[in-house]
Design an enzyme around this catalytic site. Structure first.
Site, PDB file in Angstrom:
ATOM      1  N   TYR A 255      37.721  36.090  42.137  1.00 59.79           N
ATOM      2  CA  TYR A 255      38.846  36.634  41.334  1.00 59.79           C
ATOM      3  C   TYR A 255      39.285  35.444  40.102  1.00 59.79           C
ATOM      4  O   TYR A 255      39.412  35.669  39.049  1.00 59.79           O
ATOM      5  CB  TYR A 255      40.038  36.798  42.244  1.00 59.79           C
ATOM      6  CG  TYR A 255      41.384  37.491  41.600  1.00 59.79           C
ATOM      7  CD1 TYR A 255      41.639  38.856  41.391  1.00 59.79           C
ATOM      8  CD2 TYR A 255      42.203  36.637  41.055  1.00 59.79           C
ATOM      9  CE1 TYR A 255      42.605  39.186  40.632  1.00 59.79           C
ATOM     10  CE2 TYR A 255      43.516  37.020  40.515  1.00 59.79           C
ATOM     11  CZ  TYR A 255      43.713  38.244  40.082  1.00 59.79           C
ATOM     12  OH  TYR A 255      44.890  39.022  39.661  1.00 59.79           O
TER      13      TYR A 255
ATOM     14  N   TRP B 233      40.786  45.870  39.823  1.00 60.80           N
ATOM     15  CA  TRP B 233      40.227  45.374  38.475  1.00 60.80           C
ATOM     16  C   TRP B 233      38.741  45.533  38.394  1.00 60.80           C
ATOM     17  O   TRP B 233      38.116  46.097  37.405  1.00 60.80           O
ATOM     18  CB  TRP B 233      40.690  43.954  38.574  1.00 60.80           C
ATOM     19  CG  TRP B 233      40.225  43.226  37.311  1.00 60.80           C
ATOM     20  CD1 TRP B 233      40.148  43.700  36.190  1.00 60.80           C
ATOM     21  CD2 TRP B 233      40.213  41.724  37.176  1.00 60.80           C
ATOM     22  NE1 TRP B 233      39.896  42.617  35.214  1.00 60.80           N
ATOM     23  CE2 TRP B 233      40.072  41.438  35.628  1.00 60.80           C
ATOM     24  CE3 TRP B 233      40.625  40.719  38.115  1.00 60.80           C
ATOM     25  CZ2 TRP B 233      39.862  40.162  35.633  1.00 60.80           C
ATOM     26  CZ3 TRP B 233      40.322  39.347  37.751  1.00 60.80           C
ATOM     27  CH2 TRP B 233      40.035  38.961  36.360  1.00 60.80           C
TER      28      TRP B 233
ATOM     29  N   LYS C 298      43.542  43.513  48.365  1.00 65.59           N
ATOM     30  CA  LYS C 298      44.261  42.613  47.538  1.00 65.59           C
ATOM     31  C   LYS C 298      43.326  41.675  46.860  1.00 65.59           C
ATOM     32  O   LYS C 298      44.134  40.488  46.421  1.00 65.59           O
ATOM     33  CB  LYS C 298      45.611  42.152  48.333  1.00 65.59           C
ATOM     34  CG  LYS C 298      46.411  43.167  49.098  1.00 65.59           C
ATOM     35  CD  LYS C 298      46.189  44.434  48.554  1.00 65.59           C
ATOM     36  CE  LYS C 298      47.065  44.538  47.236  1.00 65.59           C
ATOM     37  NZ  LYS C 298      46.962  45.991  46.540  1.00 65.59           N
TER      38      LYS C 298
ATOM     39  N   HIS D 232      36.066  48.402  51.973  1.00 65.21           N
ATOM     40  CA  HIS D 232      36.829  47.048  52.373  1.00 65.21           C
ATOM     41  C   HIS D 232      36.061  46.581  53.866  1.00 65.21           C
ATOM     42  O   HIS D 232      36.910  46.001  54.372  1.00 65.21           O
ATOM     43  CB  HIS D 232      38.308  47.446  52.697  1.00 65.21           C
ATOM     44  CG  HIS D 232      39.030  47.503  51.241  1.00 65.21           C
ATOM     45  ND1 HIS D 232      38.835  46.399  50.195  1.00 65.21           N
ATOM     46  CD2 HIS D 232      40.134  48.320  50.687  1.00 65.21           C
ATOM     47  CE1 HIS D 232      39.674  47.120  49.169  1.00 65.21           C
ATOM     48  NE2 HIS D 232      40.512  47.961  49.879  1.00 65.21           N
TER      49      HIS D 232
ATOM     50  N   SER E 265      49.896  38.958  47.992  1.00 66.13           N
ATOM     51  CA  SER E 265      49.621  40.088  47.438  1.00 66.13           C
ATOM     52  C   SER E 265      49.485  41.356  48.588  1.00 66.13           C
ATOM     53  O   SER E 265      50.392  42.390  48.326  1.00 66.13           O
ATOM     54  CB  SER E 265      48.425  40.288  46.832  1.00 66.13           C
ATOM     55  OG  SER E 265      48.127  41.565  46.145  1.00 66.13           O
TER      56      SER E 265
ATOM     57  N   GLY F 222      49.027  39.669  38.915  1.00 65.35           N
ATOM     58  CA  GLY F 222      47.670  39.769  38.475  1.00 65.35           C
ATOM     59  C   GLY F 222      47.646  38.236  38.041  1.00 65.35           C
ATOM     60  O   GLY F 222      46.827  38.015  37.105  1.00 65.35           O
TER      61      GLY F 222
HETATM   62  P1  A3P Z   1      49.053  40.359  42.924  1.00 65.76           P
HETATM   63  O1  A3P Z   1      49.709  41.155  43.989  1.00 65.76           O
HETATM   64  O2  A3P Z   1      48.740  39.062  43.141  1.00 65.76           O
HETATM   65  O3  A3P Z   1      49.602  40.652  41.658  1.00 65.76           O
HETATM   66  P2  A3P Z   1      43.359  45.148  45.023  1.00 65.76           P
HETATM   67  O4  A3P Z   1      43.180  45.776  43.958  1.00 65.76           O
HETATM   68  O5  A3P Z   1      42.256  44.635  45.824  1.00 65.76           O
HETATM   69  O6  A3P Z   1      44.456  45.531  45.818  1.00 65.76           O
HETATM   70  O7  A3P Z   1      44.057  43.729  44.503  1.00 65.76           O
HETATM   71  C1  A3P Z   1      45.375  43.846  43.864  1.00 65.76           C
HETATM   72  C2  A3P Z   1      45.824  42.475  43.296  1.00 65.76           C
HETATM   73  O8  A3P Z   1      45.009  42.434  41.991  1.00 65.76           O
HETATM   74  C3  A3P Z   1      47.051  42.582  42.797  1.00 65.76           C
HETATM   75  O9  A3P Z   1      47.682  41.013  42.788  1.00 65.76           O
HETATM   76  C4  A3P Z   1      47.020  43.218  41.303  1.00 65.76           C
HETATM   77  O10 A3P Z   1      48.013  42.740  40.573  1.00 65.76           O
HETATM   78  C5  A3P Z   1      45.911  42.466  41.028  1.00 65.76           C
HETATM   79  N1  A3P Z   1      45.287  43.067  39.729  1.00 65.76           N
HETATM   80  C6  A3P Z   1      45.511  44.411  39.591  1.00 65.76           C
HETATM   81  N2  A3P Z   1      44.474  44.893  38.314  1.00 65.76           N
HETATM   82  C7  A3P Z   1      44.416  43.647  37.726  1.00 65.76           C
HETATM   83  C8  A3P Z   1      43.701  43.285  36.546  1.00 65.76           C
HETATM   84  N3  A3P Z   1      43.023  44.314  35.773  1.00 65.76           N
HETATM   85  N4  A3P Z   1      43.488  42.134  36.443  1.00 65.76           N
HETATM   86  C9  A3P Z   1      43.731  40.830  37.068  1.00 65.76           C
HETATM   87  N5  A3P Z   1      44.315  41.293  38.164  1.00 65.76           N
HETATM   88  C10 A3P Z   1      44.654  42.592  38.622  1.00 65.76           C
END
Ligand code: A3P
Length: 321
Positions: free
Chosen positions: A218, A73, A68, A130, A160, A289
Site C-alpha cells: 500500500y 483502491w 483493510k 480475502h 483501519s 487513506g
Molecule cells: P484507513 O482506514 O486507514 O483510512 P480495504 O479497501 O482493504 O477495506 O482498505 C480500506 C483502507 O484503504 C482504508 O484505510 C481506506 O481509507 C483506504 N482507501 C480506500 N480507498 C483508497 C484510495 N483510493 N487510496 C488510498 N487509500 C484508500
C-alpha cells in the site's frame, strides 16, 4: 451452477469457536478455527463452497488481500485500467458505482449461494478474495491464474479494521476497547486469521511464480501511484500505449481512483451494500487513506510490540518491511 449455502454447515459446526469480543454467541459471524487460522464462519462457508465448486479459467485475475489493506483502491485501479477504453473517463462506471460493485468478493457470493454471479462474469474475469493462500481452491493456485496481492503495515491495518468493525458491529459491541482489539490482532484473531500468515502465504508463492503473482505494498503505491498504475496495467495484460502515456491517461486513471476523488462521489457518500443482516456504508471504505495513522492510536510500546511480531514472523522470508 448454484451452490446451496448450507452445504458445509454441519462441518463448520464441528470447528472451535473463538470467544471473540466483538461477536455475541448468536452471531452468524462467529470466528471458527479452520486449518490453523481463525475465520469468520460466513466466509468459511464461502471458502468451502469455492473449494468444491469454483472452476478457474486460465485468464482469471484475482485480487487478494487481508481486509483493510487497500482492497477498495486496488479494485478501482484494476477495474479502471481494464475498462479505460470502453468509457470516457469522466463518465466511467466508477463515478457512479462503488469499486466493490465493480469487482465481486468471491467468498461473499459463494457464502450466500450466488456462485452463478461469478460464473457469469465474462473473461477475463477479475475477482477478489480475502482468503488465506492455503485456503484457496486448488483451481486458483493453478499455474495460469494471475494474482495481485496488496499488503500494508499491520499497525495501519489494525487501526483501519478497528474503525471498520466498530462501525459494522457497533450495536453488538459497545464495550470492546481498542486495547482488547489490539491483543486479539496480535494473536492472529480476526475474520481472515493472522495477517502475518496471510502475507507470508502469498509472498512465498510470489517468490515461486513472480510472473503470475504481483506482490504490492500500500505505502509504495501511495508514494508512486503512476509507476504502480503502469505495473498493474502491464500485469493485467492492458499496458499503456505510448500515445496514452503522452496524453496523460495514466495520471487520469490514478486521479479517478484517488482517495479524494472516490470519497467525494455521491455513491460513496450515501450508498451501502447489504448482505444478509450486515449493512456496510460505502463511506466506511474511505476513512483517511494515509500511511501512519497508527501513531494517533497506539502507544510507543504497542507499536514496538507489533513491529517485533512482524519482524519475527517475517524473519528469513525476504519481505521488505
Ligand atoms: P484507513 O482506514 O486507514 O483510512 P480495504 O479497501 O482493504 O477495506 O482498505 C480500506 C483502507 O484503504 C482504508 O484505510 C481506506 O481509507 C483506504 N482507501 C480506500 N480507498 C483508497 C484510495 N483510493 N487510496 C488510498 N487509500 C484508500
Amino acid at each position: 451452477i448454484e451452490n446451496p449455502p448450507e452445504e458445509h454447515d454441519a462441518l463448520i459446526a464441528t470447528l472451535s469457536i473463538h470467544p471473540f469480543i466483538m461477536r455475541p454467541v448468536t452471531s452468524p459471524h462467529q470466528l471458527r478455527l479452520y486449518k490453523g487460522n481463525w475465520i469468520n464462519q460466513f466466509f468459511l462457508r464461502g471458502a468451502l463452497a469455492m473449494q468444491q465448486h469454483f472452476k478457474s479459467r486460465p485468464t482469471d485475475i484475482f485480487l487478494a488481500s487481508y481486509p483493510k489493506s487497500g482492497t477498495t483502491w486496488l479494485k478501482a485501479m484494476i477495474f479502471a485500467t481494464m475498462t479505460r477504453t470502453s468509457y470516457p473517463l469522466d463518465q466511467h462506471p466508477l463515478c457512479t458505482h462503488n469499486p466493490h460493485q465493480c469487482i465481486s468478493s468471491m467468498e461473499k457470493e459463494f457464502s450466500i449461494g450466488n456462485s452463478q454471479i461469478i460464473e457469469a462474469i465474462p473473461s477475463p474475469r477479475v475477482m477478489n478474495t480475502h482468503l488465506q493462500y492455503s485456503v484457496l481452491p486448488e483451481s486458483i493456485t493453478n499455474p495460469d491464474c494471475r494474482i495481485i496481492y496488496v499488503w500494508r503495515d499491520p499497525k495501519d491495518v489494525l487501526v483501519s479494521e478497528w474503525y471498520f468493525v466498530k462501525k459494522i458491529y457497533m450495536d453488538v459491541d459497545e464495550k470492546a476497547t481498542f486495547d482488547q482489539f489490539y491483543e486479539l490482532f496480535c494473536q492472529g484473531v480476526g475474520p481472515f486469521g493472522s495477517i502475518w500468515n496471510h502475507v507470508l502465504g502469498y509472498w512465498k508463492e510470489s517468490k515461486l511464480r513472480p510472473e503470475k503473482i504481483l506482490f504490492l505494498k500500500y505505502k509504495h503505491i501511495l508514494q508512486e501511484p503512476v509507476k504502480y498504475a503502469k505495473k498493474l496495467a502491464h500485469f493485467v495484460g492492458c499496458p499503456y500505449s505510448k500515445a496514452e502515456e503522452n496524453q496523460g491517461v495514466i495520471e487520469q486513471i490514478v486521479e479517478l481512483c484517488s482517495f479524494k476523488k472516490l470519497k467525494e462521489l455521491d455513491v460513496n457518500k450515501g450508498g451501502e451494500s447489504v448482505t444478509n443482516d450486515v449493512h456496510i456504508s460505502y463511506a466506511d471504505f474511505f476513512r483517511k487513506g494515509e500511511v501512519g495513522d497508527w501513531k494517533n492510536h497506539m502507544t510507543t510500546e504497542m507499536a514496538e510490540r507489533l513491529d517485533a511480531i512482524t519482524k519475527e514472523k517475517f524473519k528469513g522470508s525476504g519481505i521488505e518491511i
